[in-house]
Design an enzyme around this catalytic site. Structure first.
Site, mmCIF file in Angstrom:
data_model
loop_
_atom_site.group_PDB
_atom_site.id
_atom_site.type_symbol
_atom_site.label_atom_id
_atom_site.label_comp_id
_atom_site.label_asym_id
_atom_site.label_seq_id
_atom_site.Cartn_x
_atom_site.Cartn_y
_atom_site.Cartn_z
ATOM 1 N N HIS A 1 24.270 23.478 27.525
ATOM 2 C CA HIS A 1 24.242 22.874 28.846
ATOM 3 C C HIS A 1 22.895 23.249 29.446
ATOM 4 O O HIS A 1 22.657 24.419 29.764
ATOM 5 C CB HIS A 1 25.387 23.395 29.719
ATOM 6 C CG HIS A 1 26.680 22.706 29.468
ATOM 7 N ND1 HIS A 1 27.806 22.918 30.240
ATOM 8 C CD2 HIS A 1 27.040 21.779 28.540
ATOM 9 C CE1 HIS A 1 28.797 22.165 29.796
ATOM 10 N NE2 HIS A 1 28.356 21.477 28.767
ATOM 11 N N ASP B 1 23.428 19.769 32.556
ATOM 12 C CA ASP B 1 24.412 20.339 33.478
ATOM 13 C C ASP B 1 23.712 20.873 34.721
ATOM 14 O O ASP B 1 23.488 22.072 34.866
ATOM 15 C CB ASP B 1 25.205 21.451 32.803
ATOM 16 C CG ASP B 1 26.354 21.952 33.676
ATOM 17 O OD1 ASP B 1 26.633 21.311 34.708
ATOM 18 O OD2 ASP B 1 26.964 22.970 33.329
ATOM 19 N N ASP C 1 24.860 27.809 28.439
ATOM 20 C CA ASP C 1 24.335 27.181 29.646
ATOM 21 C C ASP C 1 23.113 27.974 30.075
ATOM 22 O O ASP C 1 23.188 29.184 30.310
ATOM 23 C CB ASP C 1 25.396 27.188 30.747
ATOM 24 C CG ASP C 1 24.961 26.395 31.976
ATOM 25 O OD1 ASP C 1 23.881 26.690 32.516
ATOM 26 O OD2 ASP C 1 25.716 25.499 32.404
ATOM 27 N N HIS D 1 23.299 30.434 33.029
ATOM 28 C CA HIS D 1 24.379 31.406 33.100
ATOM 29 C C HIS D 1 24.011 32.798 32.606
ATOM 30 O O HIS D 1 24.876 33.558 32.173
ATOM 31 C CB HIS D 1 25.593 30.895 32.319
ATOM 32 C CG HIS D 1 26.317 29.794 33.017
ATOM 33 N ND1 HIS D 1 27.534 29.317 32.604
ATOM 34 C CD2 HIS D 1 25.997 29.073 34.125
ATOM 35 C CE1 HIS D 1 27.935 28.352 33.414
ATOM 36 N NE2 HIS D 1 27.004 28.185 34.334
ATOM 37 N N TRP E 1 35.238 25.829 30.791
ATOM 38 C CA TRP E 1 34.615 26.856 31.617
ATOM 39 C C TRP E 1 35.571 27.180 32.752
ATOM 40 O O TRP E 1 36.087 26.279 33.417
ATOM 41 C CB TRP E 1 33.285 26.382 32.212
ATOM 42 C CG TRP E 1 32.780 27.352 33.248
ATOM 43 C CD1 TRP E 1 32.131 28.530 33.015
ATOM 44 C CD2 TRP E 1 32.920 27.241 34.673
ATOM 45 N NE1 TRP E 1 31.862 29.168 34.197
ATOM 46 C CE2 TRP E 1 32.339 28.409 35.243
ATOM 47 C CE3 TRP E 1 33.478 26.300 35.521
ATOM 48 C CZ2 TRP E 1 32.294 28.633 36.613
ATOM 49 C CZ3 TRP E 1 33.450 26.524 36.893
ATOM 50 C CH2 TRP E 1 32.854 27.671 37.424
ATOM 51 N N LYS F 1 29.728 32.777 31.517
ATOM 52 C CA LYS F 1 28.884 32.818 32.698
ATOM 53 C C LYS F 1 28.649 34.269 33.112
ATOM 54 O O LYS F 1 29.494 35.130 32.881
ATOM 55 C CB LYS F 1 29.543 32.044 33.844
ATOM 56 C CG LYS F 1 28.609 31.794 35.035
ATOM 57 C CD LYS F 1 29.198 30.795 35.999
ATOM 58 C CE LYS F 1 28.195 30.465 37.107
ATOM 59 N NZ LYS F 1 28.681 29.422 38.023
ATOM 60 N N ASP G 1 22.120 30.913 39.261
ATOM 61 C CA ASP G 1 22.596 29.692 38.611
ATOM 62 C C ASP G 1 22.644 28.553 39.612
ATOM 63 O O ASP G 1 23.703 28.094 40.041
ATOM 64 C CB ASP G 1 23.982 29.947 38.016
ATOM 65 C CG ASP G 1 24.534 28.720 37.295
ATOM 66 O OD1 ASP G 1 23.714 27.930 36.794
ATOM 67 O OD2 ASP G 1 25.757 28.555 37.261
ATOM 68 N N GLU H 1 32.497 28.218 27.358
ATOM 69 C CA GLU H 1 31.247 28.436 28.085
ATOM 70 C C GLU H 1 31.302 29.701 28.940
ATOM 71 O O GLU H 1 32.043 29.768 29.919
ATOM 72 C CB GLU H 1 30.951 27.232 28.983
ATOM 73 C CG GLU H 1 29.700 27.371 29.817
ATOM 74 C CD GLU H 1 29.488 26.184 30.734
ATOM 75 O OE1 GLU H 1 28.506 26.208 31.502
ATOM 76 O OE2 GLU H 1 30.299 25.230 30.700
ATOM 77 N N ASP I 1 21.357 25.469 39.242
ATOM 78 C CA ASP I 1 21.481 24.139 38.643
ATOM 79 C C ASP I 1 20.463 23.147 39.168
ATOM 80 O O ASP I 1 20.797 22.022 39.545
ATOM 81 C CB ASP I 1 22.897 23.607 38.836
ATOM 82 C CG ASP I 1 23.917 24.376 38.004
ATOM 83 O OD1 ASP I 1 23.752 24.403 36.779
ATOM 84 O OD2 ASP I 1 24.852 24.955 38.583
#
Length: 417
Positions: free
Chosen positions: A285, A325, A258, A261, A186, A227, A293, A225, A295
């Protein structure tokens, strides 16, 4: 811990209820036992790593200052072992390059070697954990806004060398553990405001990837990955979903999905079936975005449940790798591991216990009422009794019993840091 006898009795009732729908709970437990999450090392220390004490940069930001984060490799390993002991099943560990053991020496990212992860490979073997890996393009003087897509040839070559060396490390990890190491790439490359050079940057990045992948590696698998945007790079992302999906389908590379993302209104689960047609495998992820994003710790919310269901509906549990993640420094970090891992497992168990065959048959017969009835009924079937049985069989705390375990570790270990 809840009384084992009561849990077994509840499971026996649930087993009978599911059997009436043609669902084998023992088979579901067996499949869940064989799904190995890739636990992310960066939850324990807020993505700092052991390369330097510098601030995060390159579209990365961790929030929260809860006491007790890991400050060195020994503390990180201690935290992972504790989390591992409270999560049912056997799982992997996902490392970023900045978590190498550099012996107090300055080792730049284009100089890293397998020897800097020798300790991790030995530790993983001793503790029954297989390793996955990531290159690290952020938080470095040469990160800037562009790394592998940088028109500056010197900077671009630096990051190509870094990524090639990371692939060599991942290959050695896979060779040593007798199972492919999944290596994820990424990069944050992009622009804060409008750019007219989108094609140029993507052509450069395409060339970089071709050079990186020109060396064949036998014991690792490559992932890319995408985004939607990065912090401070909101207007343009070189490694967008459409770029990566085209590249992965053309070059037989694994795409990474992800869950943080994408735009908040996008359904990530809807992408699974499309990608599985054109790509050999998928990497997930799993995190929880809140408006962006951010997380947050993964929960057993609709998005996660539906994602796991889609994997089961596609009969793809053997083609999808699942990693966590998120990096939440606002709560006890061991607790964050447990919540995220267990919520992901619970979501997968619900999917494995879904009456898929009956639902699929109704759909093929265009019986919409019947199909929706089963879909709704499945939500309230006694899946939690199966989950608690799964926990007991793996000798880990059931339900709220894990709270006391985490609090004791905080008192005895984390509070003294």
């Amino acid at each position: 811990m809840k009384q084992t006898k009561t849990i077994h009795e509840a499971y026996a009732i649930a087993k009978e209820r599911y059997a009436a729908l043609g669902i084998d709970t023992e088979q579901a437990i067996g499949k869940l036992q064989d799904i190995h999450l890739s636990l992310h090392c960066w939850q324990a220390d807020d993505v700092q790593g052991f390369e330097s004490a510098g601030d995060l940069s390159g579209g990365i930001q961790a929030t929260g200052n809860y006491p007790g984060k890991a400050r060195n490799v020994e503390e990180l390993r201690s935290d992972i072992i504790k989390a591992k002991s409270l999560i049912p099943g056997t799982h992997r560990l996902n490392l970023h390059e900045i978590y190498g053991e550099f012996g107090g020496k300055k080792v730049d990212r284009n100089e890293v070697e397998p020897k800097h992860f020798e300790g991790w490979m030995q530790w993983a073997a001793e503790n029954g954990m297989k390793l996955d890996f990531n290159s690290t393009s952020f938080s470095h003087p040469l990160s800037g806004n562009l790394t592998l897509a940088n028109p500056d040839e010197a900077i671009r070559k630096f990051w190509i060398e870094h990524t090639q060396r990371c692939r060599a490390i991942a290959d050695e990890m896979g060779r040593r553990q007798g199972d492919p190491c999944i290596m994820n790439i990424w990069i944050h490359d992009g622009a804060k405001d409008f750019t007219v050079n989108r094609l140029k940057y993507r052509q450069i990045y395409n060339d970089s990837l071709n050079e990186i992948f020109s060396v064949r590696r036998e014991y690792m698998k490559d992932c890319l990955e995408p985004k939607l945007f990065g912090i401070g790079l909101e207007s343009f992302t070189v490694g967008s979903s459409d770029f990566y999906w085209a590249y992965c389908s053309k070059h037989n590379v694994i795409p990474t999905l992800d869950t943080g993302h994408y735009h908040p209104t996008e359904n990530v689960y809807d992408k699974v079936s499309s990608l599985l047609i054109f790509c050999p495998e998928l990497m997930l992820h799993v995190s929880r975005p809140v408006r962006w994003d951010s997380d947050h710790v993964t929960l057993m919310d609709d998005a996660t449940v539906e994602l796991m269901k889609e994997i089961v509906y596609a009969d793809a549990t053997d083609r999808v790798h699942i990693g966590l993640d998120y990096f939440d420094g606002a709560i006890n970090r061991i607790g964050a591991y447990l919540i995220g891992a267990r919520s992901t497992q619970k979501s997968m168990l619900q999917a494995l216990l879904s009456p898929v065959r009956a639902i699929r048959k109704y759909e093929e017969e265009d019986k919409g009422f019947q199909k929706l009835t089963l879909l709704e009924m499945a939500k309230t079937l006694p899946w939690n009794a199966v989950w608690e049985e799964f926990c007991v069989r793996n000798d880990v705390p059931v339900g709220e019993d894990c709270i006391a375990e985490v609090e004791a570790y905080e008192k005895e270990v984390l509070s003294k840091r």
